[in-house]
Design an enzyme around this catalytic site. Structure first.
Site, PDB file in Angstrom:
ATOM      1  N   HIS A 197       0.707  -1.193   0.279  1.00 54.95           N
ATOM      2  CA  HIS A 197       0.248  -0.227  -0.173  1.00 54.95           C
ATOM      3  C   HIS A 197       1.254   1.268   0.056  1.00 54.95           C
ATOM      4  CE1 HIS A 197      -3.701  -2.150   1.813  1.00 54.95           C
ATOM      5  NE2 HIS A 197      -3.955  -1.730   0.214  1.00 54.95           N
ATOM      6  N   GLU A 437      -3.394 -18.346 -22.217  1.00 53.88           N
ATOM      7  CA  GLU A 437      -1.599 -18.708 -21.375  1.00 53.88           C
ATOM      8  C   GLU A 437      -0.927 -20.013 -21.057  1.00 53.88           C
ATOM      9  OE1 GLU A 437      -2.759 -16.763 -17.830  1.00 53.88           O
ATOM     10  OE2 GLU A 437      -4.225 -17.383 -17.306  1.00 53.88           O
ATOM     11  N   ASP A 461       1.960 -15.864 -17.920  1.00 50.65           N
ATOM     12  CA  ASP A 461       2.049 -17.799 -17.454  1.00 50.65           C
ATOM     13  C   ASP A 461       2.411 -17.834 -18.971  1.00 50.65           C
ATOM     14  OD1 ASP A 461       1.743 -18.631 -15.033  1.00 50.65           O
ATOM     15  OD2 ASP A 461      -0.131 -17.551 -15.550  1.00 50.65           O
ATOM     16  N   CYS A 508      -2.580  -8.839 -22.256  1.00 47.81           N
ATOM     17  CA  CYS A 508      -2.893  -8.398 -20.021  1.00 47.81           C
ATOM     18  C   CYS A 508      -1.687  -8.855 -19.292  1.00 47.81           C
ATOM     19  CB  CYS A 508      -3.853  -8.305 -19.252  1.00 47.81           C
ATOM     20  SG  CYS A 508      -5.071 -10.589 -19.017  1.00 47.81           S
TER      21      CYS A 508
END
Ligand code: PEP
Ligand code: MG
Length: 589
Positions: A197, A437, A461, A508
């Protein structure tokens, strides 16, 4: 500038968590970890200890509320939620009651009980094999230390007069926000990753940050000269004059470059000869939405829905999931969000999954949910219910055969009819896609394309499975080559297979966000790029500066190259010739 002859220059390499270059002096933030010594108390001390605990909790809450309101002014409500989570833990009646009960029954001092009880949660989180969970464990640790510090009535120093670069072992979200009240030029920490974060907040605050630097906090002193490069992850302590002027020039170049990128923020990703590309972003957390929009994204090409399983012992209910998906869909609207169904297993968190000798080749992604139809139905119903604005698409991960898609579609139809029978509204025309993938899916991409509305290539992947290289194994990391000719040729094969069936093909995986690959991917015919938000404007700029016809020529040349080195050399020289100010990441393989 006078060079300090006594101190040698030290170069560190870490994770580039927030872009930008800063040159300044070190503010070394040494967070004294309060020690909670165990002490047996007498029964008549119990009341006093409980009061001490209550006061410290109240004080901690007050401190955090102050930081929260500052954060809300500075970075908006959405991202400040990170801090709200700590406040919610503090307000948890169950936790307070169990702390008080333990003081009473075990006759131990409050500091020790707090340290022991909250420490248990922390240990549990650290045991999980998951970076995100580890980051959250540190947030819990921070909260524990804040309460103990308040019982001991000690204070942290977080103010400095001069502008400085904060160097610390680690930074919590609260630290990151507090420091931004000073003139912080950057953050450099031993620990932390891209999903911490602190990293998300640094990006939101637009403060350069490099995290995961090992032992930097032990090797610098207050006031040391330091350079941090949030693009490449390089940090230089006691830089020579030559380095300082080199980075000063680099910084100016980047600033000018970024000013140019801001100008194209709201323009489409279209080539000079009018070939349109869809440019969207990958996200995991709600806190990132605002930033993604600021970067000029056309929507979300990958929402890794498994991020909502983090910190959970079981999968959230349909209603809980619906609330999350609805919120994302509303905030992204009118743009589209592609929700990928849970991709658990492999190296990712997985509530209730099993130990496997070969998890990457095991029970992962869609395989788990085809076996757990009930859980799959819950997620699909939640997504469908959130789809009333018609801006959601569904994508399935780890597909290895077309039968899996056929089964997933049958289950989706069941989910639809269940909602219909209850007269619950949803987008009956919701689009579905398959991630490509796994090599078997790549080779049969044409068959899979017949069954779906789109394909999205997951190069992270795909590379590991094509080259048989574990993406997280350092020993073989040199063999993990996203620019390997086998990867490039497979991408071409998938794109052609999708197009043959008139389906659009996106990407992606990380390769989509690598500027070195942009022209090649455009040339191979990729329709959609979904990238990490920080790099989005740069990818857009490249797309807007090239001709599709030239990119196609480049792609056909690259397809003839035999080795990764040849591909890299070719692409680097093309980019250096045509984009002199390009930021090329030297970690490319
Ligand atoms: C990929 O494999 O390229 C991908 C985008 O999925 P993940 O990184 O979440 O496995
Ligand atoms: Mg993947």
């Amino acid at each position: 500038m006078i060079e300090d002859k006594h101190k040698p220059e030290i170069i560190f390499r870490g994770i580039p968590a927030s872009p930008g270059i800063s040159i300044g002096k070190v503010f070394l933030y040494v967070k004294e970890i309060p020690t909670a010594v165990e002490r047996i108390i007498k029964p008549d001390e119990v009341e006093n200890e409980i009061q001490k605990l209550r006061n410290a909790v109240k004080k901690s809450e007050k401190e955090l509320l102050k930081i929260l309101s500052f954060a809300q002014q500075k970075i908006g409500e959405g991202k400040s939620k990170i801090l709200e989570a700590q406040i919610m833990i503090l307000r948890d009646q169950f936790l307070l009651e169990s702390l008080e009960k333990r003081i009473k029954t075990e006759l131990r001092n409050a500091e020790y009980i707090v340290s022991d009880e909250i420490g248990k949660y922390e240990k549990m989180m650290l045991m999980a094999q998951d970076d995100y969970m580890h980051e959250r464990a540190h947030d819990v640790d921070d909260l524990k230390n804040r309460i103990i510090r308040n019982m001991q009535q000690t204070k942290l120093i977080s103010k400095f007069e001069e502008a400085a670069i904060v160097v610390a072992h680690s930074l919590t979200p609260a630290d990151t926000v507090i420091f931004s009240r000073n003139t912080v030029l950057g953050y450099a920490t031993d620990r932390g990753g891209i999903t911490s974060h602190a990293a998300i907040l640094s990006r939101a605050l637009k403060i350069p940050a490099v995290l995961g630097l090992g032992d930097i906090s032990r090797r610098v002193s207050h006031g040391d000269k330091i350079i941090i490069d949030g693009y490449s992850g390089i940090v230089i302590v006691n830089p020579s004059l030559e380095q300082q002027s080199k980075y000063q020039a680099k910084k100016e170049k980047y600033l000018q470059h970024e000013a140019k990128l801001v100008q194209i923020k709201n323009l489409p990703a279209v080539t000079l000869d009018n070939h349109k590309i869809e440019l969207s972003a990958n996200i995991e957390f709600e806190e990132e939405i605002e930033y993604v929009q600021m970067q000029g994204s056309q929507g979300v090409g990958l929402f890794r829905s498994e991020s909502i399983l983090i910190n959970k012992e079981s999968i959230p209910t349909e209603e809980e999931q619906y609330q999350v998906y609805k919120l994302f869909a509303e905030r992204i609207y009118p743009n589209r969000i592609i929700i990928r169904t849970f991709d658990v297993g492999g190296d990712k968190i997985a509530p209730n999954t099993i130990e496997e000798a070969n998890p990457f080749l095991g029970w992962r992604g869609i395989r788990i949910f085809l076996d757990h139809k009930d859980l799959f139905l819950e997620q699909l119903r939640a997504i469908l219910r959130a789809s009333t604005r018609k801006n959601i698409a569904i994508m399935f991960p780890m597909v290895s055969t077309v039968e899996e898609i056929i089964k997933a579609k049958e289950i989706l139809e069941i989910a639809k009819s269940q909602l219909k029978s209850k007269k619950i509204k949803f987008d009956s025309n919701i689009k579905i896609g398959a991630m490509i993938e796994v090599p078997s899916a790549a080779v049969t991409a044409d068959t899979i394309a017949k069954e779906v509305d789109f394909l999205s290539i997951g190069t992270n992947d795909l590379t590991q499975y094509l080259l048989a290289v574990d993406r997280g194994n350092n020993v073989v990391s040199g063999l993990y080559q996203e620019f390997h000719p086998s990867v490039i040729r497979t991408i071409k094969y998938i794109i052609d297979a999708g197009h043959k069936e008139n389906k659009w093909v996106g990407m992606c995986g990380e390769l989509a966000g690598n500027p070195l690959a942009t022209v090649l991917l455009v040339g191979l015919g990729l329709d959609e790029f979904s990238v990490i938000p920080t790099i989005l404007p740069e990818i857009k700029r490249i797309i807007r500066s090239i001709k599709y016809s030239d990119a196609k020529l480049l792609a056909s040349e690259v397809l003839n190259l035999a080795t990764t080195d040849e591909v890299l050399k070719f692409l680097r020289s093309y980019l250096q010739k045509n984009f002199k100010d390009i930021i090329i990441n030297n970690n490319n393989k």
